[in-house]
Motif scaffolding. Structure first.
Motif, PDB file in Angstrom:
ATOM      1  N   GLN A 307      -2.567  -0.748   6.261  1.00 31.10           N
ATOM      2  CA  GLN A 307      -3.046  -2.017   6.863  1.00 31.10           C
ATOM      3  C   GLN A 307      -1.323  -3.113   6.320  1.00 31.10           C
ATOM      4  N   LYS A 308      -0.244  -3.215   6.946  1.00 24.78           N
ATOM      5  CA  LYS A 308       0.599  -3.823   6.423  1.00 24.78           C
ATOM      6  C   LYS A 308       0.552  -5.883   5.805  1.00 24.78           C
ATOM      7  N   ALA A 309       0.664  -5.387   4.781  1.00 24.41           N
ATOM      8  CA  ALA A 309       0.169  -6.689   3.546  1.00 24.41           C
ATOM      9  C   ALA A 309       1.790  -7.561   3.951  1.00 24.41           C
ATOM     10  N   VAL A 310       2.749  -7.068   3.368  1.00 25.56           N
ATOM     11  CA  VAL A 310       3.729  -7.997   4.086  1.00 25.56           C
ATOM     12  C   VAL A 310       5.219  -7.081   4.721  1.00 25.56           C
ATOM     13  N   LYS A 311       5.826  -7.398   5.477  1.00 26.93           N
ATOM     14  CA  LYS A 311       6.524  -7.190   6.289  1.00 26.93           C
ATOM     15  C   LYS A 311       8.006  -8.064   5.741  1.00 26.93           C
ATOM     16  N   ARG A 312       9.213  -6.929   5.634  1.00 28.81           N
ATOM     17  CA  ARG A 312      10.423  -7.477   5.011  1.00 28.81           C
ATOM     18  C   ARG A 312      11.254  -7.304   5.957  1.00 28.81           C
ATOM     19  N   SER A 313      12.173  -7.554   6.618  1.00 26.04           N
ATOM     20  CA  SER A 313      13.685  -7.308   7.051  1.00 26.04           C
ATOM     21  C   SER A 313      14.834  -8.178   6.484  1.00 26.04           C
ATOM     22  N   GLY A 314      15.820  -7.309   6.021  1.00 20.75           N
ATOM     23  CA  GLY A 314      16.394  -7.967   4.641  1.00 20.75           C
ATOM     24  C   GLY A 314      16.132  -8.250   3.774  1.00 20.75           C
ATOM     25  N   TYR A 315      15.884 -10.020   3.633  1.00 19.98           N
ATOM     26  CA  TYR A 315      16.022 -10.437   2.161  1.00 19.98           C
ATOM     27  C   TYR A 315      13.832 -11.463   2.755  1.00 19.98           C
ATOM     28  N   SER A 316      14.477 -10.978   3.847  1.00 16.98           N
ATOM     29  CA  SER A 316      13.068 -12.405   4.120  1.00 16.98           C
ATOM     30  C   SER A 316      11.712 -11.763   4.033  1.00 16.98           C
ATOM     31  N   ALA A 317      10.403 -11.894   3.951  1.00 17.82           N
ATOM     32  CA  ALA A 317       9.211 -11.493   4.333  1.00 17.82           C
ATOM     33  C   ALA A 317       8.344 -11.955   4.650  1.00 17.82           C
ATOM     34  N   ARG A 318       7.319 -11.677   5.769  1.00 23.25           N
ATOM     35  CA  ARG A 318       6.396 -12.349   5.919  1.00 23.25           C
ATOM     36  C   ARG A 318       5.557 -12.016   5.833  1.00 23.25           C
ATOM     37  N   ILE A 319       4.351 -12.874   5.063  1.00 22.81           N
ATOM     38  CA  ILE A 319       2.683 -12.033   4.529  1.00 22.81           C
ATOM     39  C   ILE A 319       2.380 -12.237   5.662  1.00 22.81           C
ATOM     40  N   MET A 320       1.793 -11.155   6.066  1.00 26.81           N
ATOM     41  CA  MET A 320       0.545 -10.053   7.051  1.00 26.81           C
ATOM     42  C   MET A 320      -0.357 -10.431   6.639  1.00 26.81           C
ATOM     43  N   GLY A 321      -1.017  -9.661   5.666  1.00 23.91           N
ATOM     44  CA  GLY A 321      -2.180  -9.534   5.580  1.00 23.91           C
ATOM     45  C   GLY A 321      -2.720  -9.292   3.886  1.00 23.91           C
ATOM     46  N   VAL A 323      -4.247 -11.909   0.913  1.00 27.24           N
ATOM     47  CA  VAL A 323      -5.103 -13.053   0.581  1.00 27.24           C
ATOM     48  C   VAL A 323      -4.976 -13.005  -0.837  1.00 27.24           C
ATOM     49  N   GLY A 324      -4.346 -14.100  -1.240  1.00 31.82           N
ATOM     50  CA  GLY A 324      -4.042 -14.273  -2.989  1.00 31.82           C
ATOM     51  C   GLY A 324      -2.767 -13.356  -3.260  1.00 31.82           C
ATOM     52  N   THR A 325      -4.481 -12.211  -3.910  1.00 24.89           N
ATOM     53  CA  THR A 325      -3.772 -10.712  -4.757  1.00 24.89           C
ATOM     54  C   THR A 325      -4.440  -9.706  -4.250  1.00 24.89           C
ATOM     55  N   HIS A 326      -5.047 -10.014  -2.931  1.00 29.89           N
ATOM     56  CA  HIS A 326      -4.902  -9.125  -2.652  1.00 29.89           C
ATOM     57  C   HIS A 326      -5.243  -8.733  -0.791  1.00 29.89           C
ATOM     58  N   CYS A 327      -5.086  -7.456   0.009  1.00 28.53           N
ATOM     59  CA  CYS A 327      -5.366  -7.164   0.971  1.00 28.53           C
ATOM     60  C   CYS A 327      -6.357  -7.759   1.634  1.00 28.53           C
ATOM     61  N   ARG A 328      -6.199  -8.588   3.368  1.00 29.44           N
ATOM     62  CA  ARG A 328      -6.650  -9.582   3.792  1.00 29.44           C
ATOM     63  C   ARG A 328      -7.889  -8.358   4.365  1.00 29.44           C
ATOM     64  N   PHE A 329      -7.242  -6.965   4.860  1.00 33.00           N
ATOM     65  CA  PHE A 329      -8.303  -5.957   5.565  1.00 33.00           C
ATOM     66  C   PHE A 329      -9.720  -5.488   4.552  1.00 33.00           C
ATOM     67  N   CYS A 330      -9.181  -5.539   3.342  1.00 32.38           N
ATOM     68  CA  CYS A 330      -9.900  -4.398   2.580  1.00 32.38           C
ATOM     69  C   CYS A 330     -10.370  -4.743   1.120  1.00 32.38           C
ATOM     70  N   GLY A 331      -9.896  -6.338   1.207  1.00 32.26           N
ATOM     71  CA  GLY A 331     -10.285  -6.600  -0.559  1.00 32.26           C
ATOM     72  C   GLY A 331      -9.442  -6.060  -1.630  1.00 32.26           C
ATOM     73  N   THR A 332      -8.658  -4.832  -1.129  1.00 30.29           N
ATOM     74  CA  THR A 332      -8.480  -4.428  -3.027  1.00 30.29           C
ATOM     75  C   THR A 332      -6.961  -5.099  -3.369  1.00 30.29           C
ATOM     76  N   GLU A 333      -7.056  -4.938  -4.264  1.00 28.15           N
ATOM     77  CA  GLU A 333      -5.708  -5.359  -5.428  1.00 28.15           C
ATOM     78  C   GLU A 333      -4.328  -4.724  -5.080  1.00 28.15           C
ATOM     79  N   LEU A 334      -3.602  -5.880  -4.690  1.00 29.48           N
ATOM     80  CA  LEU A 334      -2.245  -4.739  -4.522  1.00 29.48           C
ATOM     81  C   LEU A 334      -1.090  -5.803  -5.822  1.00 29.48           C
ATOM     82  N   ASN A 335      -1.694  -6.188  -6.632  1.00 24.22           N
ATOM     83  CA  ASN A 335      -0.715  -6.448  -7.640  1.00 24.22           C
ATOM     84  C   ASN A 335       0.310  -7.727  -7.953  1.00 24.22           C
ATOM     85  N   PHE A 336       0.097  -8.773  -6.634  1.00 22.21           N
ATOM     86  CA  PHE A 336       1.136  -9.415  -6.554  1.00 22.21           C
ATOM     87  C   PHE A 336       0.424 -10.774  -8.170  1.00 22.21           C
ATOM     88  N   ARG A 337       1.649 -11.408  -7.533  1.00 24.86           N
ATOM     89  CA  ARG A 337       1.578 -12.389  -8.496  1.00 24.86           C
ATOM     90  C   ARG A 337       2.474 -14.051  -7.641  1.00 24.86           C
TER      91      ARG A 337
END
Length: 338
Positions: A307-321, A323-337
């Motif tokens: 599943q898509k966690a962050v959608k980017r277009s150019g330098y803009s970012a839209r958070i889609m999936g 939650v904190g540093t984890h995937c909203r859909f399955c809970g996997t750690e995605l290494n975000f700060r």
């Protein structure tokens, strides 16, 4: 001039600079490789303290940092000088000044004022960028201290050639280390930046990650006939996966001719795709293509559920999936700060 932090006195009024991995031995009245540290009467002084050549409020994605406070704005400061002299540098006017005259045209912004301006701009943090921040240690260190006290995040956009002593000085106050790894052998580094030993860059980056807990993202600008062979690209990818983490983002960017490299071609798309495949084969979960356009290679996709966690277009970012540093859909750690 501002007293340098890292240096030692040598015989005959010479000094040894400890700021970066050149460890320049500097005669009286002379400067080191970066031209920003000068020996004055047997003592070392920094020349670019609070000297600002460039200032902007940027999207954090422009650095590029994709897994660090996505969608935030960062107060970006640059000065003069660099400890590399890359033939294809796009900021060469400020990174490689021929002499100290450029400093006369600088805007002076003291650390307290820089932090105040960052807060007033609505930025979430401060990045030292545009030129090499490691030749600006005294200023970046003091500003980082004040920024952290105000709740701002801090970022170095660096070539990674800082000394371990410099890294350890600023380590408690630096949150992100966005580092260029320009190749994976000394020959490539000599061709690109006239640097003799690339392995110190890897060691300092590992130290930034493991000793200081900084968020690390790696950029490699792929240059035809210099660092585009499988051995180097595979070596970089395997080093990231093995010595940092398989979750460390690797940004593969497309070379465009600049400065003294006008006779080199633009990196073929086939080379970019080959590098992407090598990164995936090495076990990297987040490999991003830059300067290519027209595709979704900048999106963050969960490696576990797809599943898509962050959608980017150019330098803009839209958070889609996310939650904190984890995937909203399955809970996997995605290494975000965040």
């Amino acid at each position: 001039m501002y007293p340098a932090l890292l240096w030692e006195k040598l015989p005959d009024n010479r000094v040894r600079c400890g700021t970066c991995q050149w460890f320049c031995r500097i005669n009286e009245g002379q400067t080191g490789v970066c031209r920003m540290y000068r020996n004055d009467a047997g003592a070392l002084f920094n020349l670019n303290y609070a000297k600002i050549s460039s200032l902007a409020v940027d999207p954090i994605e422009k650095k590029p940092l994709y897994h660090f406070h996505p969608g935030s704005k960062v107060f970006s400061l640059g000065s003069w000088g660099c400890n590399f002299h890359c033939r294809g540098c796009q900021n060469w006017e400020i990174a490689c000044p021929e002499d100290e005259n450029g400093l006369r045209y600088s805007r002076e912004i003291l650390p307290e004022r820089a932090v105040e301006m960052a807060c007033q701009s609505g930025s979430a943090g401060i990045a030292w960028t545009y030129n090499e921040p490691s030749v600006w240690l005294e200023y970046t260190l003091e500003t980082a201290r004040l920024a952290k006290a105000q709740g701002l995040y801090t970022v170095y956009v660096t070539n990674g050639y800082a000394s371990e002593a410099q890294l350890d000085a600023i380590g408690p106050f630096l949150d992100a280390w966005r580092v260029d790894v320009k190749g994976f052998n000394n020959q490539s580094y000599r061709k690109i930046g006239r640097v003799q030993n690339y392995e110190g860059i890897l060691r300092v980056t590992e130290r930034a990650s493991h000793k200081w807990g900084m968020h690390v993202e790696v950029v490699t600008n792929i240059m035809p006939c210099i660092n585009d062979d499988d051995n180097q690209l595979r070596g970089i990818a395997e080093w990231i996966a093995g010595s940092l983490s398989p979750l460390t983002p690797w940004h593969i960017t497309r070379f465009h001719p600049r400065r003294q490299m006008q006779d080199y071609p633009v990196t073929p798309l086939e080379t970019m795709e080959r590098a992407l495949a090598l990164g995936v084969a090495a076990g990297l979960e987040f490999v991003y293509l830059g300067n290519v356009g027209g595709n979704d290679s900048g999106d963050t996709v969960c490696y576990n559920c797809g599943q898509k966690a962050v959608k980017r277009s150019g330098y803009s970012a839209r958070i889609m999936g996310l939650v904190g540093t984890h995937c909203r859909f399955c809970g996997t750690e995605l290494n975000f700060r965040v």
